[in-house]
Design a protein around this motif. Structure first.
Motif, short mmCIF file in Angstrom:
data_model
loop_
_atom_site.label_atom_id
_atom_site.label_comp_id
_atom_site.label_asym_id
_atom_site.label_seq_id
_atom_site.Cartn_x
_atom_site.Cartn_y
_atom_site.Cartn_z
N GLN A 233 18.28 -17.36 -20.15
CA GLN A 233 18.71 -15.96 -20.21
C GLN A 233 19.64 -15.46 -19.18
O GLN A 233 20.62 -14.60 -19.64
CB GLN A 233 17.03 -15.16 -19.69
CG GLN A 233 16.15 -15.36 -20.54
CD GLN A 233 14.92 -14.41 -20.24
OE1 GLN A 233 14.65 -14.38 -18.88
NE2 GLN A 233 14.02 -13.92 -21.17
N GLU A 234 19.89 -16.30 -18.10
CA GLU A 234 21.17 -15.77 -17.47
C GLU A 234 22.22 -16.22 -18.06
O GLU A 234 23.39 -15.53 -17.89
CB GLU A 234 20.83 -16.25 -16.00
CG GLU A 234 19.92 -15.80 -15.03
CD GLU A 234 19.56 -16.48 -13.84
OE1 GLU A 234 19.81 -17.70 -13.68
OE2 GLU A 234 19.05 -15.81 -12.96
N ARG B 210 23.32 -13.90 -20.58
CA ARG B 210 23.96 -12.56 -19.95
C ARG B 210 25.39 -12.90 -19.67
O ARG B 210 26.47 -11.96 -19.76
CB ARG B 210 23.09 -11.91 -18.88
CG ARG B 210 21.97 -11.41 -19.11
CD ARG B 210 21.41 -10.66 -17.94
NE ARG B 210 20.72 -11.42 -16.97
CZ ARG B 210 19.50 -12.00 -16.90
NH1 ARG B 210 18.74 -11.53 -17.89
NH2 ARG B 210 19.14 -12.73 -15.91
N VAL C 237 20.87 -22.62 -13.68
CA VAL C 237 20.75 -21.34 -14.24
C VAL C 237 19.91 -21.28 -15.35
O VAL C 237 19.90 -22.16 -16.36
CB VAL C 237 22.18 -20.95 -14.41
CG1 VAL C 237 22.18 -19.69 -15.24
CG2 VAL C 237 23.27 -20.70 -13.23
#
Length: 903
Positions: free
Chosen positions: A339-340, A343, A336
């Motif tokens: 940035q993910e 979030r 992953v």
């Protein structure tokens, strides 16, 4: 004369309370029923003449009209003076802050008792509050005595039993003026040489035993004669040794003195000492045993052993990772991107994430700090495996709290994964540890918050037998499955209000229950959720309550058990939720009890009571809900609460008017901000309809709509909707008429009345049918709103004032009764009179002759039947026909049989 009695071995609290009582009852004298502690003796040596003291031997009990007991409710603590009060009918006034272990009716069966017993830190507080309310100014010496009592019995406001009321009482005394130099002298740290010697003896003789996470100290002392002041010595010994509980059994000549002190309420020392005829608080208690010819003193060592065992039985089991951890754990894969991962942190409010591989095995942990640094350097596209920590410190479910704290401090770790058989089953964060150490009250069968003195009765005596059976069975099943079961939300709120005397028992009779189940979940493939514990518990309960209907709802299969008669219990797994955009339905995921409470609307509803396991009775209150209940405040949990869910605006006003609470100013500002954003104009939806239904069913709906209008929140229904006196009168009239006629017209059921009010609210709005459709009103209601122009035309005819009853009936007979009620809401007085008579009498008028009568008179069924019957009814309505004979004569004249019946 009134006589104020202090208990034997008088301390500063009983003396200060007696001094305060003497000001409340000006003719009263004060008598000490026995000895007094050394500090009190020294104080009275200087100040005795400032107070209305009388020697006990000088009292003539026949002259006493009223007995006033301070810091004592039990006659056994009054010594020989108790005999004076045994006279049947004696008037006794009691002031005490020790809750009775025995009902007063049993202690004083023949006396007239007026009791003022409240769970505050000091009896002096009760007297100060009454002195303040009466506006009585005190002398410097009286203020000093009361301040000493407050300081001594609350540990200068540091003992667990201390309440905000104690602090307020001391503040009032300080404002009047207390000599702090003198106060300090009598509070002083100094010990007399004999006491210093005993202290050294105690340090050498005291035995300390580790019981779970707590240290229990015991001291067996032999003295040739009675020595006052041992209670203060026990406190000093606790401070020096740091033990959590200290028990002293001192043989002093022909008596045994039993003294106990504890740092937390779990010890329940008052109950322990009650076995020996003593009493006190959970954290401070004492008893005295005296020898008699028939009853020698028991073995001191055996008494100390029994006391120690009783306390050990009350010490809660060690807190472990299993008790603290959150489960299931929010995880990500190594591939992953940064940035993910950011979030996910934003979405769920975490400060870090656990990284697992495709088989669910732990491979690392990444913190918010790691992610922020990677983003700062422009590596948002990079996978987390390059930035995560791989040397992860872990826990087992049985790791004790002390070891968890050590790991966090030693390695500066904010989160520790919990592994069982190599599988990730939970996580303990620094916040979990701090919540346990600083925000949760101690465990005890009757639990009190540190800030509030009202315990919550875990026998649930205020609930129905059906409620109690369900809670007992649910707790038993949860124990069997290793789950944590909580009663949450409104049920906890209402039980607390009832306990504090602010909610009648009748409000609890049909109380619906909300249960939340929290527990470890097995690992599942990414993107899937394990089966919900709520459903599992619901199915198990269904087997024990076959008469209940089981319903299953939603993605996470929450369960609802519904009994005949309407009683309902909802059972859900602990969840967290995220709103993708304002006013959207929330996206829900499995979570912990902490996350489940955070997703709730207001602090007073974010309360959870543990129902099972060693922590049974633990009241989770992370947001100050108990304090807000006490103050009568509605407070939202976070600034985005009303942005995310506008129905909370309506819920806020509903709770405020129902409970008589005020909105927290910050919460009100958040509401105004959400409304002003325009995001929620005409938002509609089933949830808003439900809130409107709750409001319109209540008696306080006018006040609720006034407040909604003041905030501009009616635009959530429609931007053009405004509140004014005429709209209030319309809704009031519709409700009253519907209620009045509900028995005559079955279609005006209880559900119909609130919806009719809502339709009356919407009726003049542009696009009223569309608004009703957005609110998911019934199809019949939407159709009524679509006929607004027709209603206006009908009203115009009714308001001419020249219509006969038959004409009114002809106009209205095509309408359903709810539509007629709506017309009444809009109508002016002349038209309302006609509508009332229509509903009250004209609707029910029938002609003197019916179809059967016509056939008997020789008329054959045919096209004229309906016309004849209709004309007969009109004539009857207008008063032109009243009897059967008149009807038959009219019939022969206007519809002769030969003419009307062709051959």
């Amino acid at each position: 004369m009134d006589l104020i009695l202090c208990h034997q071995s008088a301390d500063f609290d009983t003396l200060g309370a007696a001094v305060g009582a003497a000001r409340l009852y000006p003719s009263a004298r004060i008598a000490l029923t026995g000895g007094s502690l050394p500090g009190v003796q020294e104080f009275l040596a200087l100040y005795r003449d400032e107070f209305p003291l009388i020697e006990l031997r000088s009292v003539d009990p026949r002259q006493v009209q009223r007995w006033i007991l301070v810091d004592c409710y039990d006659p056994d603590r009054l010594g020989k003076a108790a005999a004076w009060l045994s006279v049947p009918g004696a008037k006794i006034e009691i002031f005490d802050h020790h809750l009775p272990a025995t009902p007063l009716e049993e202690l004083w069966p023949q006396q007239q008792v007026s009791a003022h017993i409240e769970a505050v830190g000091s009896t002096c507080t009760l007297l100060v509050e009454r002195l303040q309310a009466a506006g009585i100014r005190l002398s410097p010496f009286e203020r000093l005595a009361l301040a000493l009592g407050l300081h001594m019995d609350t540990g200068s406001l540091t003992f667990p039993e201390t309440t905000a009321r104690d602090a307020a009482a001391l503040t009032w005394l300080m404002r009047q003026g207390v000599n702090l130099v003198v106060l300090r002298r009598f509070l002083g740290d100094g010990l007399t040489p004999p006491m210093q010697e005993l202290l050294s003896q105690g340090l050498a003789q005291m035995q300390v035993e580790a019981v779970g996470e707590y240290r229990l100290g015991t001291w067996l002392l032999e003295l040739p004669e009675f020595v006052p002041g041992l209670a203060g010595l026990v406190m000093r010994l606790m401070e020096l040794t740091g033990v959590d509980v200290l028990l002293l059994v001192a043989r002093q000549g022909e008596r045994l003195s039993l003294i106990g002190r504890a740092r937390q309420e779990f010890a329940q020392l008052g109950q322990v000492m009650a076995r020996y005829g003593g009493g006190g608080h959970d954290c401070a208690a004492a008893a005295t045993l005296k020898a008699s010819p028939d009853q020698p003193l028991p073995d001191p060592a055996q008494v100390l052993s029994d006391l120690s065992q009783a306390v050990k039985e009350r010490i809660p089991p060690p807190v472990t990772a299993k008790d603290l951890m959150s489960s299931p754990v929010r995880t990500i894969r190594p591939e992953v991107t940064i940035q993910e991962a950011q979030r996910v942190l934003l979405r769920y409010g975490h400060s870090g994430l656990v990284v697992v591989d495709g088989q669910g095995r732990l491979v690392g942990v990444i913190s918010r700090r790691d992610i922020d640094i990677a983003l700062h350097h422009g590596f948002g596209h990079a996978p987390v495996k390059g930035y995560m920590t791989t040397d992860v410190k872990t826990l087992s479910p049985d790791t004790p709290l002390a070891e968890i704290q050590r790991l966090m401090v030693q390695w500066d770790i904010g989160r520790l994964p919990v592994l069982q058989d190599g599988q990730l089953v939970g996580i303990v964060t620094r916040t979990d540890v701090l919540r346990h150490l600083h925000q949760l009250p101690a465990l005890s069968p009757q639990l009190a918050s540190p800030a509030l003195s009202c315990p919550l009765d875990l026998t649930f005596a205020a609930l129905s037998p059906q409620h109690r059976r369900l809670l007992e069975e649910a707790a038993r099943i949860a124990d069997e499955k290793g789950l944590r079961l909580y009663l949450v939300g409104g049920a906890v709120r209402d039980l607390l209000l009832h306990r504090w005397g602010r909610q009648p028992s009748s409000c609890l009779e049909r109380l619906d229950l909300d249960l939340v189940v929290d527990g470890p979940y097995p690992s599942t493939p990414q993107g899937t959720d394990p089966p919900g514990w709520g459903l599992i518990l619901g199915k198990a309960l269904k087997q024990h309550f076959p008469e209940a209907r089981l319903e299953i709802h939603g993605k996470f299969q929450t369960a609802a058990l519904i009994w005949p008669g309407g009683f309902c219990v909802d059972i859900a797994s602990a969840r967290t939720e995220f709103y993708p955009y304002p006013a959207s339905p929330p996206e829900v995921a499995m979570g912990s009890i902490h996350q489940d409470l955070y997703r709730r609307d207001f602090s007073i509803n974010a309360l959870a009571l543990r129902l099972n396991g060693p922590q049974r009775g633990q009241l989770l209150d992370f947001f100050g809900g108990q304090a807000d209940l006490q103050k009568g405040i509605i407070r939202a949990l976070h600034p985005n609460s009303f942005i995310e869910d506008p129905t909370r605006i309506y819920r806020a006003v509903r709770f405020a008017v129902h409970l008589g609470f005020a909105l927290d100013p910050t919460t009100e500002e958040w509401i105004r901000t959400a409304v002003a954003s325009g995001l929620h104009d005409a938002v509609g939806g089933e949830r808003l309809k439900q809130e409107l239904a709750y409001i319109l069913r209540s008696r306080d709906w006018p006040l609720a709509f006034e407040r909604l209008a003041a905030w501009g929140a009616l635009r959530c229904i429609h931007p053009a909707l405004t509140w004014d006196p005429s709209l209030y009168r319309r809704l009031q009239r519709v409700g009253r008429w519907a209620y009045h006629f509900r028995r005559r017209y079955p279609e005006l059921g209880s559900q119909e009345i609130w919806q009719l009010r809502l339709e009356a609210l919407l009726l003049p709005l542009p696009q009223a049918p569309q608004v009703a459709s957005q609110l998911h009103l019934t199809q019949a209601g939407i159709e009524r709103l679509s006929h607004f122009s027709h209603y206006q035309a009908l009203l115009a005819q009714l308001e001419t004032g020249s219509l006969s009853p038959a004409q009114v009936v002809r106009l209205l007979q095509g309408l359903r009764i709810p539509a007629v009620i709506l017309l009444a809401g809009l109508a002016a007085k002349p038209a309302r009179r006609l509508l009332w008579r229509y509903l009250q009498e004209w609707h029910w008028v029938k002609p003197p002759l019916n179809g059967h009568d016509l056939r008997c008179l020789g008329y054959k069924p045919g096209p004229l039947f309906q016309e004849i019957l209709e004309r007969l009814r009109c004539l009857t309505l207008n008063g032109e026909l009243t009897t059967r004979a008149e009807a038959e004569a009219w019939l022969r004249k206007h519809f002769p049989l030969l003419q009307s019946q062709p051959k």
